[in-house]
Design an enzyme around this catalytic site. Structure first.
Site, short mmCIF file in Angstrom:
data_model
loop_
_atom_site.label_atom_id
_atom_site.label_comp_id
_atom_site.label_asym_id
_atom_site.label_seq_id
_atom_site.Cartn_x
_atom_site.Cartn_y
_atom_site.Cartn_z
N GLY A 147 33.65 40.04 42.97
CA GLY A 147 34.43 40.38 41.77
C GLY A 147 35.92 40.27 42.05
O GLY A 147 36.72 40.12 41.14
N GLY A 148 36.28 40.35 43.34
CA GLY A 148 37.68 40.12 43.74
C GLY A 148 38.64 41.14 43.20
O GLY A 148 38.28 42.26 42.83
N HIS A 169 39.32 39.28 4.88
CA HIS A 169 40.35 40.24 4.47
C HIS A 169 39.74 41.63 4.39
O HIS A 169 38.64 41.77 3.89
CB HIS A 169 40.91 39.85 3.09
CG HIS A 169 41.89 40.85 2.57
ND1 HIS A 169 43.18 40.92 3.04
CD2 HIS A 169 41.75 41.84 1.64
CE1 HIS A 169 43.80 41.90 2.40
NE2 HIS A 169 42.96 42.48 1.55
N GLY A 213 59.75 46.71 39.07
CA GLY A 213 59.23 45.44 38.54
C GLY A 213 58.66 45.62 37.14
O GLY A 213 57.77 46.45 36.92
N GLY A 261 57.14 43.18 35.29
CA GLY A 261 56.22 42.09 34.94
C GLY A 261 54.99 42.69 34.27
O GLY A 261 54.98 43.88 33.90
C1 LIG Z 1 46.66 45.45 38.59
C2 LIG Z 1 46.26 44.07 38.15
C3 LIG Z 1 45.88 43.85 36.85
C4 LIG Z 1 45.51 42.58 36.43
N1 LIG Z 1 45.12 42.42 35.14
C5 LIG Z 1 44.75 41.18 34.72
C6 LIG Z 1 44.30 40.97 33.40
O1 LIG Z 1 44.24 41.90 32.58
N2 LIG Z 1 43.94 39.72 33.04
C7 LIG Z 1 43.99 38.67 33.91
O2 LIG Z 1 43.65 37.55 33.53
N3 LIG Z 1 44.42 38.84 35.18
C8 LIG Z 1 44.78 40.07 35.60
N4 LIG Z 1 45.17 40.24 36.90
C9 LIG Z 1 45.21 39.06 37.79
C10 LIG Z 1 43.79 38.73 38.29
O3 LIG Z 1 43.26 39.85 38.95
C11 LIG Z 1 43.84 37.53 39.21
O4 LIG Z 1 44.51 36.47 38.56
C12 LIG Z 1 42.44 37.08 39.58
O5 LIG Z 1 41.74 38.12 40.24
C13 LIG Z 1 42.50 35.86 40.49
O6 LIG Z 1 41.20 35.47 40.80
P1 LIG Z 1 40.89 34.68 42.15
O7 LIG Z 1 39.44 34.35 42.09
O8 LIG Z 1 41.88 33.61 42.35
O9 LIG Z 1 41.18 35.74 43.33
P2 LIG Z 1 40.73 37.25 43.59
O10 LIG Z 1 40.19 37.90 42.38
O11 LIG Z 1 41.89 37.90 44.24
O12 LIG Z 1 39.55 37.10 44.61
C14 LIG Z 1 39.77 36.62 45.91
C15 LIG Z 1 38.67 37.13 46.81
O13 LIG Z 1 38.77 36.44 48.05
C16 LIG Z 1 38.44 37.34 49.10
N5 LIG Z 1 39.02 36.79 50.35
C17 LIG Z 1 40.33 36.65 50.67
N6 LIG Z 1 40.46 36.06 51.88
C18 LIG Z 1 39.20 35.81 52.33
C19 LIG Z 1 38.66 35.21 53.49
N7 LIG Z 1 39.46 34.70 54.44
N8 LIG Z 1 37.33 35.13 53.62
C20 LIG Z 1 36.50 35.61 52.64
N9 LIG Z 1 36.95 36.19 51.52
C21 LIG Z 1 38.28 36.28 51.36
C22 LIG Z 1 39.09 38.63 48.65
O14 LIG Z 1 38.48 39.74 49.30
C23 LIG Z 1 38.81 38.61 47.14
O15 LIG Z 1 37.63 39.29 46.82
C24 LIG Z 1 45.52 41.51 37.35
C25 LIG Z 1 45.91 41.72 38.67
C26 LIG Z 1 46.25 42.99 39.09
C27 LIG Z 1 46.64 43.20 40.52
#
Ligand SMILES: Cc1cc2nc3c(=O)[nH]c(=O)nc-3n(C[C@H](O)[C@H](O)[C@H](O)COP(=O)(O)OP(=O)(O)OC[C@H]3O[C@@H](n4cnc5c(N)ncnc54)[C@H](O)[C@@H]3O)c2cc1C
Length: 450
Positions: A38-39, A436, A174, A176
């Site tokens: 889920g990241g 509407h 910040g 943002g």
């Molecule tokens: C507080 C907050 C609120 C947010 N709200 C929103 C929102 O409302 N809407 C929106 O669109 N975006 C939002 N975002 C941004 C969004 O979370 C990211 O854009 C999105 O998660 C990016 O997805 P990704 O798959 O690129 O990476 P991630 O979701 O960051 O997933 C990357 C994964 O890779 C894993 N990983 C890293 N390095 C390694 C490695 N070497 N080996 C194995 N695994 C590894 C990590 O553990 C992680 O689980 C928010 C971010 C934050 C911090």
């Protein structure tokens, strides 16, 4: 050595969606995740913040109950229950992702992946190899080179989501999207919130008109927002008070707080990948990619936050689809230049396409028309009259962008995304019947101004 067709590093919205889609297309996939599936989005980003937003909205409604003839409301705010609910939401969705990944073509590996060569990674001493590799390792909180950011009480967004109390005084560095969402949430929770921002406006990527109006709305709710303020240092007094020292218009000022949230952006997460051994180029903005998400090593792709193109969950997912289509040798119709963005403050703001500032900078001739929530029947019924829609179109009427501020802006923007994907004009938009009374009529009302 384990071999698969595609190796994906990171199981965030970029990685897991791509893995599931690839598996359904008959490809064998190994997906490696160092923490939780889920990241960032699911575990410490989009989802937990939106669970908090729901609590914030309910509290805001309760505060206004007498407007709706509801008198004598008494309530207590149990923050432990708020946290528990947030955790339950995250866990339920995470178990959904775990289920999706239980596909016969997917091997899920827990651990941190590190490149050994351009086709092989090592995880916990084991080697995994694939014809194609997709890096989807996301991003981490960015730090500024200033003193005091590692003091106790100075938190990242991840830590803020796990805080066990509502701070009385919260200073956010910040303005943002992340900073403003936390400002809005914790203001509703009862914190006295100050936001310190280096830039002239909040939300630097949003249309200035929208950013200004949102700032006004949030200021009216009691959030202090200080722009053009450069934070110089954070100190901690003996009584635990944190002091954020900043310079504004040549004068040094200070903001006292119990908790400080650092929200100055996110940086590509590549630290443990050992990119050099695979020959992958990297810049401070992320891993550079072409329109198919290929890095300089053609069979290695980088999607989502790690390539620094657009740090949003849905951008990660659709970039993953693009990479996969390229691997499969299929063309697709995904418009990666039309990405909606939203900020879930109260009220919300959302945008898609070009801002007025971008049109001017790029020399694009445009016409801008506005409509207002105060003239919309549904908005007035909902007591949500503070809001505006701005639609931009070129000289032939093709929609160039839409900028919204007001209730449910994040949902409303979607209609304009669909129209832009079909290269529709404001004339096309005018002829689509809208129910509407709905907030959707606000957006169409802007088209009727052309
Ligand atoms: C507080 C907050 C609120 C947010 N709200 C929103 C929102 O409302 N809407 C929106 O669109 N975006 C939002 N975002 C941004 C969004 O979370 C990211 O854009 C999105 O998660 C990016 O997805 P990704 O798959 O690129 O990476 P991630 O979701 O960051 O997933 C990357 C994964 O890779 C894993 N990983 C890293 N390095 C390694 C490695 N070497 N080996 C194995 N695994 C590894 C990590 O553990 C992680 O689980 C928010 C971010 C934050 C911090």
């Amino acid at each position: 050595m384990t071999t698969s067709d595609i190796l994906i590093i990171g199981a965030g919205p970029g990685g897991y969606d791509t893995a599931v889609y690839a598996a359904k297309q008959g490809k064998t996939v190994t997906i490696v995740e160092a923490a939780r599936v889920g990241g960032t989005c699911l575990n410490e980003g989009c989802i937990p913040t939106k669970a908090f937003c729901r609590n914030a909205a309910l509290l805001d409604d309760l505060k206004e109950a007498s407007t709706y003839g509801i008198e004598g409301c008494t309530y207590t705010f149990d923050f432990q229950k708020v946290r528990e609910r947030k955790n339950q939401v995250v866990e339920a969705l995470r178990s959904g992702v775990e289920t999706l990944l239980k596909h016969k073509n997917i091997l899920k590996v827990e651990g941190r992946a590190s490149f050994r060569d351009a086709h092989t990674v090592e995880v916990n001493g084991e080697l995994y190899t694939a014809e194609h590799v997709i890096i989807a390792t996301g991003s981490v909180t960015k730090y500024l080179p200033i003193e005091g950011l590692h003091l106790p009480g100075v938190l990242t967004s991840k830590e803020m989501l796990d805080i066990d109390h509502v701070p009385q005084r919260l200073c956010i560095i910040g303005a943002g999207v992340i900073g403003m969402e936390f400002a809005s949430i914790f203001n509703s929770f009862g914190s006295q919130v100050t936001v310190v921002e280096f830039m002239k406006e909040i939300l630097p990527n949003f249309d200035t008109d929208i950013a200004k109006r949102l700032k006004q709305a949030l200021s009216k709710r009691g959030i202090e927002i200080i722009n053009q303020a450069g934070v110089k240092a954070v100190e901690r007094r003996d009584d635990g008070t944190l002091v954020v020292n900043y310079e504004v218009k040549g004068a040094m000022k200070a903001c006292e707080a119990d908790t400080v949230l650092l929200a100055v952006g996110r940086a590509a997460n590549v630290d443990s990948l050992n990119l050099a051994d695979a020959g992958i180029e990297f810049t401070p903005k992320g891993i550079p990619v072409n329109e198919n998400m290929q890095t300089n090593v053609p069979h290695i792709y980088a999607i989502g936050d790690v390539n620094g193109r657009c740090m949003l969950a849905h951008a990660a997912t659709f970039q993953g689809m693009r990479a996969l289509h390229h691997i499969l040798g299929e063309a697709d119709a995904i418009r990666l230049d039309i990405v909606p963005a939203a900020v879930f403050t109260s009220p919300e703001a959302a945008m898609v396409g070009l801002t007025e500032e971008q049109c001017k900078a790029q020399g694009i001739a445009y016409v801008a028309k506005k409509s207002f929530f105060r003239a919309n029947g549904k908005a007035v019924s909902m007591n949500e009259t503070d809001g505006m829609c701005k639609l931009l179109a070129d000289n032939e009427g093709h929609i160039l962008g839409c900028h919204l501020f007001g209730a449910h802006a994040a949902d409303l923007i979607q209609e304009v995304c669909a129209l832009m994907n079909r290269n529709a004009t404001v004339q096309d938009f005018k002829s689509i019947i809208h129910a509407h009374p709905t907030l959707g009529e606000v957006v169409q009302a802007a088209a009727h101004e052309f």
